[in-house]
Design a protein around this motif. Structure first.
Motif, PDB file in Angstrom:
ATOM      1  N   ILE A 107     -17.475  29.310  35.739  1.00 15.97           N
ATOM      2  CA  ILE A 107     -16.581  30.458  35.595  1.00 15.97           C
ATOM      3  C   ILE A 107     -16.963  31.475  36.667  1.00 15.97           C
ATOM      4  CG2 ILE A 107     -15.736  32.245  34.040  1.00 15.97           C
ATOM      5  CD1 ILE A 107     -16.688  30.576  31.712  1.00 15.97           C
ATOM      6  N   TYR A 108     -15.980  31.906  37.390  1.00 16.90           N
ATOM      7  CA  TYR A 108     -16.228  32.849  38.487  1.00 16.90           C
ATOM      8  C   TYR A 108     -15.343  34.070  38.315  1.00 16.90           C
ATOM      9  CZ  TYR A 108     -18.518  28.882  40.634  1.00 16.90           C
ATOM     10  OH  TYR A 108     -19.364  27.827  40.868  1.00 16.90           O
ATOM     11  N   PHE A 109     -15.861  35.169  38.781  1.00 15.99           N
ATOM     12  CA  PHE A 109     -15.027  36.371  38.838  1.00 15.99           C
ATOM     13  C   PHE A 109     -15.092  36.893  40.276  1.00 15.99           C
ATOM     14  CE2 PHE A 109     -13.681  40.688  38.547  1.00 15.99           C
ATOM     15  CZ  PHE A 109     -12.720  40.682  37.542  1.00 15.99           C
ATOM     16  N   VAL A 110     -13.935  36.876  40.942  1.00 20.96           N
ATOM     17  CA  VAL A 110     -13.901  37.383  42.322  1.00 20.96           C
ATOM     18  C   VAL A 110     -13.539  38.857  42.244  1.00 20.96           C
ATOM     19  CG1 VAL A 110     -12.861  37.153  44.601  1.00 20.96           C
ATOM     20  CG2 VAL A 110     -13.196  35.129  43.186  1.00 20.96           C
ATOM     21  N   TYR A 111     -14.515  39.672  42.623  1.00 23.19           N
ATOM     22  CA  TYR A 111     -14.329  41.112  42.479  1.00 23.19           C
ATOM     23  C   TYR A 111     -14.121  41.743  43.865  1.00 23.19           C
ATOM     24  CZ  TYR A 111     -15.507  45.994  41.887  1.00 23.19           C
ATOM     25  OH  TYR A 111     -15.461  47.357  41.927  1.00 23.19           O
ATOM     26  N   GLY A 112     -13.091  42.505  43.984  1.00 23.63           N
ATOM     27  CA  GLY A 112     -12.861  43.205  45.248  1.00 23.63           C
ATOM     28  C   GLY A 112     -11.811  44.267  45.019  1.00 23.63           C
ATOM     29  N   TYR A 113     -11.998  45.401  45.621  1.00 21.50           N
ATOM     30  CA  TYR A 113     -11.003  46.460  45.412  1.00 21.50           C
ATOM     31  C   TYR A 113      -9.733  46.138  46.198  1.00 21.50           C
ATOM     32  CZ  TYR A 113     -13.179  48.175  49.733  1.00 21.50           C
ATOM     33  OH  TYR A 113     -13.671  48.270  50.983  1.00 21.50           O
ATOM     34  N   GLY A 114      -8.711  46.961  46.020  1.00 23.09           N
ATOM     35  CA  GLY A 114      -7.393  46.686  46.589  1.00 23.09           C
ATOM     36  C   GLY A 114      -7.438  46.424  48.090  1.00 23.09           C
ATOM     37  N   GLY A 115      -6.799  45.350  48.519  1.00 17.59           N
ATOM     38  CA  GLY A 115      -6.669  45.068  49.946  1.00 17.59           C
ATOM     39  C   GLY A 115      -7.779  44.222  50.528  1.00 17.59           C
ATOM     40  N   THR A 116      -8.692  43.708  49.667  1.00 13.65           N
ATOM     41  CA  THR A 116      -9.791  42.900  50.214  1.00 13.65           C
ATOM     42  C   THR A 116      -9.398  41.429  50.385  1.00 13.65           C
ATOM     43  OG1 THR A 116     -10.612  42.779  47.963  1.00 13.65           O
ATOM     44  CG2 THR A 116     -11.708  44.344  49.426  1.00 13.65           C
ATOM     45  N   GLY A 117      -8.163  41.096  50.008  1.00  8.84           N
ATOM     46  CA  GLY A 117      -7.662  39.742  50.274  1.00  8.84           C
ATOM     47  C   GLY A 117      -7.788  38.792  49.101  1.00  8.84           C
ATOM     48  N   LYS A 118      -7.730  39.297  47.883  1.00 13.61           N
ATOM     49  CA  LYS A 118      -7.861  38.400  46.712  1.00 13.61           C
ATOM     50  C   LYS A 118      -6.631  37.478  46.620  1.00 13.61           C
ATOM     51  CE  LYS A 118      -8.335  41.971  43.931  1.00 13.61           C
ATOM     52  NZ  LYS A 118      -8.394  43.072  44.897  1.00 13.61           N
ATOM     53  N   THR A 119      -5.439  38.093  46.703  1.00 12.65           N
ATOM     54  CA  THR A 119      -4.214  37.294  46.608  1.00 12.65           C
ATOM     55  C   THR A 119      -4.149  36.269  47.743  1.00 12.65           C
ATOM     56  OG1 THR A 119      -3.208  39.316  45.786  1.00 12.65           O
ATOM     57  CG2 THR A 119      -1.720  37.519  46.301  1.00 12.65           C
ATOM     58  N   PHE A 120      -4.573  36.734  48.914  1.00 12.03           N
ATOM     59  CA  PHE A 120      -4.607  35.855  50.088  1.00 12.03           C
ATOM     60  C   PHE A 120      -5.491  34.636  49.804  1.00 12.03           C
ATOM     61  CE2 PHE A 120      -6.073  34.903  54.451  1.00 12.03           C
ATOM     62  CZ  PHE A 120      -4.860  34.863  55.096  1.00 12.03           C
ATOM     63  N   LEU A 121      -6.620  34.893  49.166  1.00 11.38           N
ATOM     64  CA  LEU A 121      -7.574  33.829  48.853  1.00 11.38           C
ATOM     65  C   LEU A 121      -7.015  32.874  47.794  1.00 11.38           C
ATOM     66  CD1 LEU A 121     -10.498  33.048  49.594  1.00 11.38           C
ATOM     67  CD2 LEU A 121     -11.246  34.361  47.624  1.00 11.38           C
ATOM     68  N   TRP A 122      -6.319  33.418  46.783  1.00 11.81           N
ATOM     69  CA  TRP A 122      -5.754  32.533  45.745  1.00 11.81           C
ATOM     70  C   TRP A 122      -4.838  31.492  46.391  1.00 11.81           C
ATOM     71  CZ3 TRP A 122      -9.329  34.347  43.369  1.00 11.81           C
ATOM     72  CH2 TRP A 122      -9.418  35.537  42.682  1.00 11.81           C
ATOM     73  N   LYS A 123      -4.022  31.972  47.332  1.00  8.77           N
ATOM     74  CA  LYS A 123      -3.042  31.060  47.959  1.00  8.77           C
ATOM     75  C   LYS A 123      -3.761  29.915  48.674  1.00  8.77           C
ATOM     76  CE  LYS A 123       0.692  34.290  48.701  1.00  8.77           C
ATOM     77  NZ  LYS A 123       1.197  35.301  49.574  1.00  8.77           N
ATOM     78  N   ILE A 124      -4.827  30.276  49.402  1.00 11.68           N
ATOM     79  CA  ILE A 124      -5.506  29.239  50.193  1.00 11.68           C
ATOM     80  C   ILE A 124      -6.299  28.306  49.276  1.00 11.68           C
ATOM     81  CG2 ILE A 124      -7.110  28.849  52.110  1.00 11.68           C
ATOM     82  CD1 ILE A 124      -6.266  31.515  53.204  1.00 11.68           C
ATOM     83  N   LEU A 125      -6.875  28.867  48.226  1.00 10.83           N
ATOM     84  CA  LEU A 125      -7.610  28.022  47.273  1.00 10.83           C
ATOM     85  C   LEU A 125      -6.663  27.010  46.629  1.00 10.83           C
ATOM     86  CD1 LEU A 125      -9.980  30.382  45.264  1.00 10.83           C
ATOM     87  CD2 LEU A 125     -10.590  28.230  46.348  1.00 10.83           C
ATOM     88  N   ALA A 126      -5.507  27.507  46.179  1.00 17.72           N
ATOM     89  CA  ALA A 126      -4.537  26.612  45.528  1.00 17.72           C
ATOM     90  C   ALA A 126      -4.097  25.529  46.504  1.00 17.72           C
ATOM     91  CB  ALA A 126      -3.339  27.419  45.052  1.00 17.72           C
TER      92      ALA A 126
END
Ligand SMILES: Nc1ncnc2c1ncn2[C@@H]1O[C@H](COP(=O)(O)OP(=O)(O)OP(=O)(O)O)[C@@H](O)[C@H]1O
Length: 530
Positions: A362-381
């Motif tokens: 179980i992981y929690f990717v923590y980052g404030y707004g604009g750090t690229g979380k959504t960007f990362l989800w797309k590439i991970l998927a």
């Protein structure tokens, strides 16, 4: 593009279609125009001039041709001139002669291309190849000769009748100059047709071999071995003393005899087909190009299919990657992975390793707004789906779920009831795909990735205190103890895609938001937002 080049570069059925269909449709249209409209003497002179130009060009150019299809192409240009004569007259007789002309032209062309198509199955491409056709295939030879003589307008064949009517109509309307030009160009055409069946005594064995047991001449097959190409070079090279010297063309020693033959122009290198495919790539989609390539293969037009493939494969398969990505809903992974920053790559690799090592986590990717979380989800998927594995993208709100590929709300995906109490369960059927997947992959083996910014994802508890809000957050779950925190810290929104003049303003806003979230700004709000 010049019509004979298209004729030469296209498969024979396409060439036949091009030489007949447009002429019929244009003739039908101009006949209608001529019946319903009228034109003056100047326009008539222009039409006469165009007819004469087509006749002369077709006849003269046909004389210089060595290839069968190019000869037919130029004959067809000449015929456009003859047919246009009928239209140029501007009389009903002219139109009648035009209709007769176009009917006879279409019949002759169908006949000629049917024979050419049959001959090309046995690799007859050049006019010279037709030389000894009478010996090997007398029926084709006679039919082709009759057709070509008809093309040339020799009496009593159909081509003569068509030209007779056309010139008669031209004389009837006072175009006395046009008729003699037509007769002269026909005579030239007759010469072009007449030279078809000739090969010199010396040339004959270059195209045909004597089959002694059957006592017939058969078409010489093209060899493929080294000896064949070596012999071919020896016929043109002078004073060679070594094998390397045989392979030397224009000062360059080629590694193989075959390559030397290409360099010396002794072999057709299918350049015209490569150029046709490249030209078609400007306007045709890749699947049409593949159809063209397959037709060329099917018609045995290519001398060296591999060379054509190597020169054009990138155009022929241009859409394959795109289509595959569309089917799998996968963006261009390699390009996207290269874009990741070092810390994003660290998060990506940790999660992907956990998936493929089979340990789960179980992981929690923590980052404030604009750090690229959504960007990362797309590439991970994309990275995991690419291997055929399943990624379920869920978000707590519908809007957020739209940002992820194939995203849905968690409630919709896992059938979570909206109002949860101690007795609530998810109503996932064991027979459904989701149920089967959950049974196959117990949670211990799965990788679950949560992500967000606590400043953004805290629950709204109506009339709740700070303690109630924190108490409803994920941190209070017993799962949190097993959660590995992965952090993103660089604000990508500031650095990517923003105009330089906006960066300082965005940075200032980002810091302000952060400070609000961290409670460093503002005072007690008396439980009311103003
Ligand atoms: N490695 C990267 N290369 C190029 N652009 C990136 C990269 N990482 C993020 N971005 C871009 O930065 C912007 C912000 O990224 P993103 O929306 O993923 O951040 P976020 O952490 O989800 O933000 P928020 O929490 O506000 O939703 C987007 O335009 C995204 O395309």
């Amino acid at each position: 593009m010049w019509a004979p080049d298209i004729y030469e570069g296209s498969p024979t059925p396409v060439t036949a279609f091009l030489s007949i269909a447009p002429k019929i449709s244009i003739s039908a249209n101009i006949s209608r125009l001529s019946i319903y409209g009228s034109y003056g003497a100047t326009l008539q002179q222009i039409f006469f001039f165009c007819s004469i130009a087509s006749m002369i060009l077709g006849a003269l150019a046909a004389m210089a041709q060595t290839k069968v299809k190019r000869l037919l192409a130029h004959s067809s240009i000449g015929h456009v001139g003859y047919i246009r004569t009928g239209f140029s007259c501007g009389t009903i007789e002219g139109i009648q002669s035009l209709l007769i002309g176009i009917f006879i032209y279409a019949s002759m062309t169908i006949d000629a291309f049917a024979i050419v198509s049959a001959l090309r199955q046995s690799r007859v491409k050049y006019i010279a190849d037709l030389g000894a056709l009478a010996k090997t295939n007398p029926i084709s030879a006679i039919t082709f000769s009759i057709t070509m003589f008809s093309y040339a307008g020799i009496p009593p064949l159909a081509g003569f009748c068509s030209k007779f009517y056309l010139f008669f109509a031209a004389l009837g309307c006072g175009a006395y100059f046009l008729a003699p030009v037509g007769v002269v160009t026909s005579v030239i055409g007759r010469w072009a047709a007449g030279r078809l069946p000739r090969l010199t005594y010396a040339e004959f064995p270059t195209k045909y071999v004597w089959n002694a047991p059957k006592r017939i001449w058969t078409l010489r097959k093209q060899g493929t071995g080294d000896a064949y190409y070596c012999r071919m070079l020896l016929n043109s090279a002078k004073g060679c003393r070594t094998h390397a010297e045989i392979r030397k063309v224009n000062g360059v020693i080629y590694p193989t005899y075959k390559e030397a033959c290409y360099a010396a122009g002794l072999l057709e290198d299918d350049k015209e087909y490569v150029e046709s495919i490249k030209a078609a790539a400007h306007w045709a989609p890749a699947d049409h190009l593949r159809e063209l390539f397959v037709t060329l293969l099917d018609q045995k037009e290519l001398t060296t299919p591999l060379t054509v493939w190597l020169a054009t494969w990138h155009l022929l398969v241009e859409d394959v990657q795109y289509k595959r990505r569309q089917i799998l809903q996968i963006p261009d992974l390699i390009r996207l992975y290269a874009l990741l920053t070092t810390e994003q790559k660290g998060v990506y690799d940790t999660i992907v390793n956990s998936v493929y090592s089979g340990t789960g986590g179980i992981y929690f990717v923590y980052g404030y707004g604009g750090t690229g979380k959504t960007f990362l989800w797309k590439i991970l998927a994309a990275g995991i789906r690419r291997k055929g594995d399943i990624v379920l993208n869920v978000a707590s709100s519908g809007i957020a779920s739209l940002l992820m590929s194939g995203g849905r709300t968690a409630h919709s995906r896992f059938h979570i009831p909206i109002n949860v109490d101690e007795t609530s369960t998810c109503s996932t059927s064991a027979q459904s795909d989701l149920g089967a997947m959950l049974k196959k992959n117990p949670f211990g083996n799965m990788t679950m990735v949560f992500g967000g910014d606590f400043r953004q994802v805290l629950f709204v508890i109506p009339k709740g205190s700070r303690k109630d809000i924190v108490g409803a957050s994920m941190k209070q779950l017993y799962l949190w103890d097993y959660c590995k925190i992965l952090k993103l810290t660089a604000n990508m929104r500031l650095t990517v895609g923003s105009r330089p003049e906006d960066v300082s303003e965005i940075r200032e806003f980002a810091e302000w938001i952060l400070n609000v979230g961290d409670g460093k700004l503002g005072g007690p709000n008396e439980r009311e937002v103003r």
